[in-house]
Design a protein around this motif. Structure first.
Motif, PDB file in Angstrom:
ATOM      1  N   LYS A   4      62.631  65.873  36.370  1.00 36.67           N
ATOM      2  CA  LYS A   4      63.898  65.489  35.727  1.00 36.67           C
ATOM      3  C   LYS A   4      65.078  66.040  36.515  1.00 36.67           C
ATOM      4  CE  LYS A   4      62.054  64.636  31.169  1.00 36.67           C
ATOM      5  NZ  LYS A   4      62.030  64.969  29.752  1.00 36.67           N
ATOM      6  N   SER A   7      65.384  63.795  39.464  1.00 34.64           N
ATOM      7  CA  SER A   7      65.996  62.533  39.040  1.00 34.64           C
ATOM      8  C   SER A   7      67.503  62.677  38.879  1.00 34.64           C
ATOM      9  CB  SER A   7      65.378  62.054  37.723  1.00 34.64           C
ATOM     10  OG  SER A   7      64.077  61.597  37.930  1.00 34.64           O
ATOM     11  N   SER A  11      70.104  60.689  41.277  1.00 37.75           N
ATOM     12  CA  SER A  11      70.977  59.721  40.606  1.00 37.75           C
ATOM     13  C   SER A  11      72.449  59.964  40.937  1.00 37.75           C
ATOM     14  CB  SER A  11      70.763  59.757  39.092  1.00 37.75           C
ATOM     15  OG  SER A  11      71.236  60.965  38.544  1.00 37.75           O
ATOM     16  N   GLU A  57      64.983  59.536  31.606  1.00 36.62           N
ATOM     17  CA  GLU A  57      65.428  60.591  32.522  1.00 36.62           C
ATOM     18  C   GLU A  57      64.665  60.555  33.849  1.00 36.62           C
ATOM     19  OE1 GLU A  57      66.807  64.551  30.675  1.00 36.62           O
ATOM     20  OE2 GLU A  57      65.184  63.833  29.356  1.00 36.62           O
ATOM     21  N   LEU A  58      63.500  59.898  33.859  1.00 38.03           N
ATOM     22  CA  LEU A  58      62.694  59.817  35.078  1.00 38.03           C
ATOM     23  C   LEU A  58      62.878  58.502  35.831  1.00 38.03           C
ATOM     24  CD1 LEU A  58      59.358  61.465  33.920  1.00 38.03           C
ATOM     25  CD2 LEU A  58      61.194  62.477  35.282  1.00 38.03           C
ATOM     26  N   GLU A  59      63.721  57.610  35.310  1.00 40.39           N
ATOM     27  CA  GLU A  59      63.948  56.335  35.993  1.00 40.39           C
ATOM     28  C   GLU A  59      64.407  56.509  37.443  1.00 40.39           C
ATOM     29  OE1 GLU A  59      66.259  53.407  33.870  1.00 40.39           O
ATOM     30  OE2 GLU A  59      65.142  53.790  32.021  1.00 40.39           O
ATOM     31  N   PRO A  60      65.350  57.431  37.713  1.00 37.35           N
ATOM     32  CA  PRO A  60      65.753  57.608  39.122  1.00 37.35           C
ATOM     33  C   PRO A  60      64.590  58.056  40.015  1.00 37.35           C
ATOM     34  CG  PRO A  60      67.393  58.556  37.667  1.00 37.35           C
ATOM     35  CD  PRO A  60      66.193  58.203  36.815  1.00 37.35           C
ATOM     36  N   TYR A  61      63.709  58.880  39.496  1.00 45.57           N
ATOM     37  CA  TYR A  61      62.529  59.295  40.264  1.00 45.57           C
ATOM     38  C   TYR A  61      61.666  58.088  40.598  1.00 45.57           C
ATOM     39  CZ  TYR A  61      57.781  60.796  41.186  1.00 45.57           C
ATOM     40  OH  TYR A  61      56.527  60.936  41.735  1.00 45.57           O
ATOM     41  N   HIS A  62      61.372  57.264  39.606  1.00 43.90           N
ATOM     42  CA  HIS A  62      60.525  56.091  39.826  1.00 43.90           C
ATOM     43  C   HIS A  62      61.190  55.088  40.778  1.00 43.90           C
ATOM     44  CE1 HIS A  62      57.305  57.263  37.173  1.00 43.90           C
ATOM     45  NE2 HIS A  62      58.186  57.549  36.233  1.00 43.90           N
ATOM     46  N   TRP A  64      63.319  55.905  43.132  1.00 46.62           N
ATOM     47  CA  TRP A  64      63.226  56.549  44.437  1.00 46.62           C
ATOM     48  C   TRP A  64      61.845  56.330  45.042  1.00 46.62           C
ATOM     49  CZ3 TRP A  64      59.820  60.582  45.563  1.00 46.62           C
ATOM     50  CH2 TRP A  64      59.954  61.138  46.823  1.00 46.62           C
TER      51      TRP A  64
END
Length: 120
Positions: A4, A7, A11, A57-62, A64
């Motif tokens: 998180k 992320s 972001s 909250e993990l969307e930016p990680y995924h 990426w």
């Protein structure tokens, strides 16, 4: 969690990587091998190790991870997942025979093993 925090940081960039226009940075290159291989934990340790795809909250990680894995320059460096699972399985089931494998089983650094006393 660490993902998180990652992320949140990614972001704040122009995305989807830490540099403009999706270019790879040293941060991306340092984290990518670990992020790619996380499926090994899921495979050998079970559902507790699945990284949620439903957590906003993990969307930016995924995003990426999807971006960097789609790059040809990255694809050419990654092992086949099934082949890698077969290779790493020797460590997961303790059948690997090497100085490093013995150190892993004993919970010590490989340089702490005595080559004259320890079997491989």
């Amino acid at each position: 969690t660490g993902l998180k925090a990652f992320s949140k940081e990614v972001s704040q960039s122009s995305g989807p990587t830490f540099l403009d226009d999706g270019q790879l940075s040293s941060v991306d290159l340092a984290l990518l091998p670990w992020a790619f291989r996380f499926y090994v934990f899921e495979h050998y340790r079970g559902p507790d190790y699945v990284i949620s795809t439903g957590d906003p909250e993990l969307e930016p990680y995924h995003e990426w991870l999807e971006h960097v894995l789609s790059l040809d320059s990255v694809k050419r460096t990654l092992p086949d997942k099934d082949d890698y699972l077969e290779h790493i399985g020797k460590y997961a089931d303790s059948s690997a025979r090497s100085k490093v494998a013995n150190a892993v089983r004993r919970g010590v650094a490989a340089h702490d093993l005595d080559d004259e006393k320890d079997e491989y």
